[in-house]
Write a protein that holds these residues in place. Sequence first.
Motif, short mmCIF file in Angstrom:
data_model
loop_
_atom_site.label_atom_id
_atom_site.label_comp_id
_atom_site.label_asym_id
_atom_site.label_seq_id
_atom_site.Cartn_x
_atom_site.Cartn_y
_atom_site.Cartn_z
N ALA A 318 0.83 -1.21 0.00
CA ALA A 318 0.00 0.00 0.00
C ALA A 318 0.86 1.25 0.00
CB ALA A 318 -0.93 -0.01 1.21
N ASP A 319 1.94 1.24 0.79
CA ASP A 319 2.84 2.40 0.82
C ASP A 319 3.51 2.63 -0.53
OD1 ASP A 319 2.26 2.90 3.46
OD2 ASP A 319 4.03 1.86 4.25
N ALA A 320 3.69 1.56 -1.28
CA ALA A 320 4.34 1.67 -2.59
C ALA A 320 3.35 2.05 -3.69
CB ALA A 320 5.01 0.35 -2.95
N GLY A 321 2.10 2.32 -3.33
CA GLY A 321 1.11 2.72 -4.32
C GLY A 321 0.47 1.55 -5.04
N LEU A 322 0.60 0.35 -4.47
CA LEU A 322 -0.01 -0.83 -5.06
C LEU A 322 -1.31 -1.18 -4.33
CD1 LEU A 322 3.27 -2.94 -5.37
CD2 LEU A 322 2.11 -1.71 -7.21
N GLU A 323 -2.12 -2.01 -4.93
CA GLU A 323 -3.38 -2.45 -4.32
C GLU A 323 -3.26 -3.91 -3.90
OE1 GLU A 323 -6.51 -1.84 -7.11
OE2 GLU A 323 -5.87 0.21 -7.61
N VAL A 324 -3.82 -4.23 -2.73
CA VAL A 324 -3.90 -5.62 -2.27
C VAL A 324 -5.39 -5.93 -2.17
CG1 VAL A 324 -3.18 -7.29 -0.52
CG2 VAL A 324 -1.75 -5.31 -1.01
N PRO A 325 -6.04 -6.26 -3.30
CA PRO A 325 -7.50 -6.37 -3.31
C PRO A 325 -8.00 -7.61 -2.56
CG PRO A 325 -6.62 -7.10 -5.39
CD PRO A 325 -5.46 -6.56 -4.61
N GLU A 326 -9.16 -7.51 -1.98
CA GLU A 326 -9.78 -8.67 -1.35
C GLU A 326 -10.29 -9.60 -2.45
OE1 GLU A 326 -13.27 -9.82 1.91
OE2 GLU A 326 -12.86 -7.72 1.39
N PHE A 327 -10.01 -10.89 -2.31
CA PHE A 327 -10.37 -11.84 -3.34
C PHE A 327 -11.88 -12.12 -3.33
CE2 PHE A 327 -5.91 -13.81 -2.76
CZ PHE A 327 -5.37 -12.88 -3.64
N SER A 328 -12.36 -12.54 -4.48
CA SER A 328 -13.77 -12.94 -4.59
C SER A 328 -14.01 -14.23 -3.82
CB SER A 328 -14.13 -13.15 -6.05
OG SER A 328 -13.42 -14.27 -6.58
N ASP A 329 -15.28 -14.52 -3.53
CA ASP A 329 -15.62 -15.76 -2.83
C ASP A 329 -15.18 -16.97 -3.64
OD1 ASP A 329 -16.74 -14.31 -0.78
OD2 ASP A 329 -18.80 -14.50 -1.52
N THR A 330 -15.28 -16.89 -4.96
CA THR A 330 -14.89 -18.01 -5.81
C THR A 330 -13.40 -18.31 -5.67
OG1 THR A 330 -16.61 -17.45 -7.41
CG2 THR A 330 -14.80 -18.85 -8.19
N LEU A 331 -12.56 -17.26 -5.71
CA LEU A 331 -11.12 -17.46 -5.59
C LEU A 331 -10.75 -17.94 -4.19
CD1 LEU A 331 -8.34 -17.34 -6.81
CD2 LEU A 331 -8.28 -14.87 -6.37
N ARG A 332 -11.42 -17.41 -3.19
CA ARG A 332 -11.13 -17.83 -1.81
C ARG A 332 -11.49 -19.30 -1.60
NH1 ARG A 332 -13.41 -13.28 2.25
NH2 ARG A 332 -12.47 -14.73 3.74
N THR A 333 -12.59 -19.71 -2.20
CA THR A 333 -12.99 -21.12 -2.08
C THR A 333 -11.95 -22.03 -2.73
OG1 THR A 333 -15.32 -20.53 -2.07
CG2 THR A 333 -14.77 -22.79 -2.69
N GLU A 334 -11.45 -21.63 -3.91
CA GLU A 334 -10.44 -22.43 -4.60
C GLU A 334 -9.16 -22.54 -3.77
OE1 GLU A 334 -8.40 -22.77 -9.06
OE2 GLU A 334 -9.62 -21.01 -8.52
N LEU A 335 -8.76 -21.43 -3.16
CA LEU A 335 -7.57 -21.46 -2.31
C LEU A 335 -7.81 -22.28 -1.05
CD1 LEU A 335 -6.52 -17.69 -2.56
CD2 LEU A 335 -5.28 -19.64 -3.54
N GLY A 336 -9.03 -22.18 -0.51
CA GLY A 336 -9.36 -22.89 0.72
C GLY A 336 -9.25 -24.39 0.61
N LEU A 337 -9.40 -24.93 -0.59
CA LEU A 337 -9.28 -26.37 -0.79
C LEU A 337 -7.86 -26.86 -0.57
CD1 LEU A 337 -11.52 -26.76 -3.98
CD2 LEU A 337 -12.12 -27.30 -1.61
#
Length: 686
Positions: A318-337
Amino acid sequence: MLKPASTISPELNVFRDPASVAVVGASADPAKWGHWLAKGALAGRHRRDVYLVNHAGRPVLGTQTYANLSELPVAPELVAVCVPAAHVGAVVDEALELGARGLLGITAAVADEGDIGIRVRAAGARMIGMNSLGIYDASAELHLAWGNFVSGSIAVISQSGQLGSEIAKLAAQAGLGVSRFVSIGNQTDVGAAEVLSALIDDEATQIVALYLEGFTNGRTIIETIAALRAAGKHTLLLTVGGSDASSRLARSHTGSMTSSTAMVDAAARAAGAVRVKTPAELVDVAQLLLGSGTPRGRRVAVVGDSGGQTGIAADVAADAGLEVPEFSDTLRTELGLLLPPAAANANPVDLAGAGEQDLKVYARVVEILLNSNEVDAVALTGYFGLYGEDTPALTDQESGVAAALGATAQQCGKPLVVHTMARSNVVTEVLNQHGVAVYSTIENALRAVHYAQELTRSPRPLTSAPRASDVPVAAGYPAARELLSDRGVRFPAGAIVGSPSDLESVAAQLSPPYVLKAGWLEHKSEMGGVRIGLADSTELSAALSDMRERLGDGQYVVEELDDRPNVVEMLVGARRDPDLGAVVLVGAGGTEAELYRDVTVELAPVDTDTALAMIDRLTCAALLRGWRGRPAVDTASLAQIVVTVSELAAAHTDIAEIDINPVRVGIDSAIAVDALVIPADTTNAP
């Protein structure tokens, strides 16, 4: 429009691949410049004739030397001059008389340097230097410089030889190398733009590292960098100030807030380059560009096996001017597996021990993220790279994961950067071999992503400046008001008052409340030269009497008070840099403008789209768009003033500075209520 830079002039080819080289001042002493030049030149003698000149005539590095250039069997094409300053002129003249086409001036503090440059050009030859650390070309095996170089794809063009050498050494430490090295020194003859132009068609060069302390012929340099960009070569720029204008005491708000680095940043944006702050940052960015390339946007996924490290990384991003967006439910579910229930998978992603249990989880998680349309780059932070070092039995497995990470990044065409607690080892080498940039700190990694993303902007075409007016530029508010009004900038209704006898007719023409200004003062508020909210002609008369008593006779201006509600005060200005030309500025205005210093700067002239983009980058842009229930104001009319001022500054070389502060931007229009135009011939007046 930016004009494409011409390709290298034929006479500069002598500094790349000469048929013959002579080193004047060759020495057997390893501590002397003449030794390094002789050693480097001799390394290429299988490719060209090399002659060593030493006044004593003694052998150097087992090679015959000559007492002077005139004793050589043939006239050398390129002569490197490394002799005491008092003898440089004579050596140059001897080389020119023999027909040398190129001269490399190593010696510093040469008293008649300017005259030497004139003589070189008059003879149809060219010179790099004086005060140069030397030149190097990997493809042509030409080494006439102090130090050693590793062959690679970064061209280093530096006004400072030592700093250029630092860039080359840092690059070598990062596993990168140099295609061409040119220490331009004092630019007695050959300048930065010509050396840069020579790189446009150079197949070995992919990245240009450029260090300049001044921007002589700045617009030509910008055009050349844009041409390099068009040829697919990114330029990373370093500077310590960029212009001698930064040392001049500014007389306007505009002048005080357009720092030299802000103007260099504007030049970089116009050319499609980026300014970095240190040689280390430059090499960090080069690592990323030469590995997995530039991110398409600012969205970064952060992955690690530590909540603390991933949390810190998110803050640094964030300090470097970049975004760390919150992932969608679909992407979170895929990672959660793939992850245990305690793992964080919204971004940043904390593997919560899954990486320790199975190193392949790193590769699987990163693969999912790189293939997602929700991120533009992935930053892996923490312990990865150290497993095999601490537990040797894991080295092969960790190396295999590293190779998989690199293959995925290359396949997806998105950058993957790795911050690791490990120093250089087998795993980090595998990452580098597969195009993954590896960093010792997370801030280095994410700053590199930020700079690389900045390079995705296309060069900004500079519109042509309108034809300059023949009307002379005069000082004072009345003249500034007339000049700007003629070009469409709106001011309140007003009139000039020369004496109290003019008040009655002026007051009758205008509607109260009134504003009274001492038109010749540059900073009216500080001098008590402005009164606002004068309710009627009686108050106006009293105010004029008071000012005349304190400030004396002169042109006083009476205007109607702009008392519209929900107005945002802004600043629009321009100034002329002696090297980069006219720049335009827009920012938060009012009497506190210099306190907040919320401004953006671009090279002039600008078009409407660029002006709107400048406004949108401001912190105070939120006020213009409507803040906490206040209505949005007429940003388009503000942008038009920016365009007008930029065109005026670009067209008038006799204008040093323009300052309109404040511009009161309301819901229906933007109105300038004070302005200052400083003629160029009075810029340095007391």
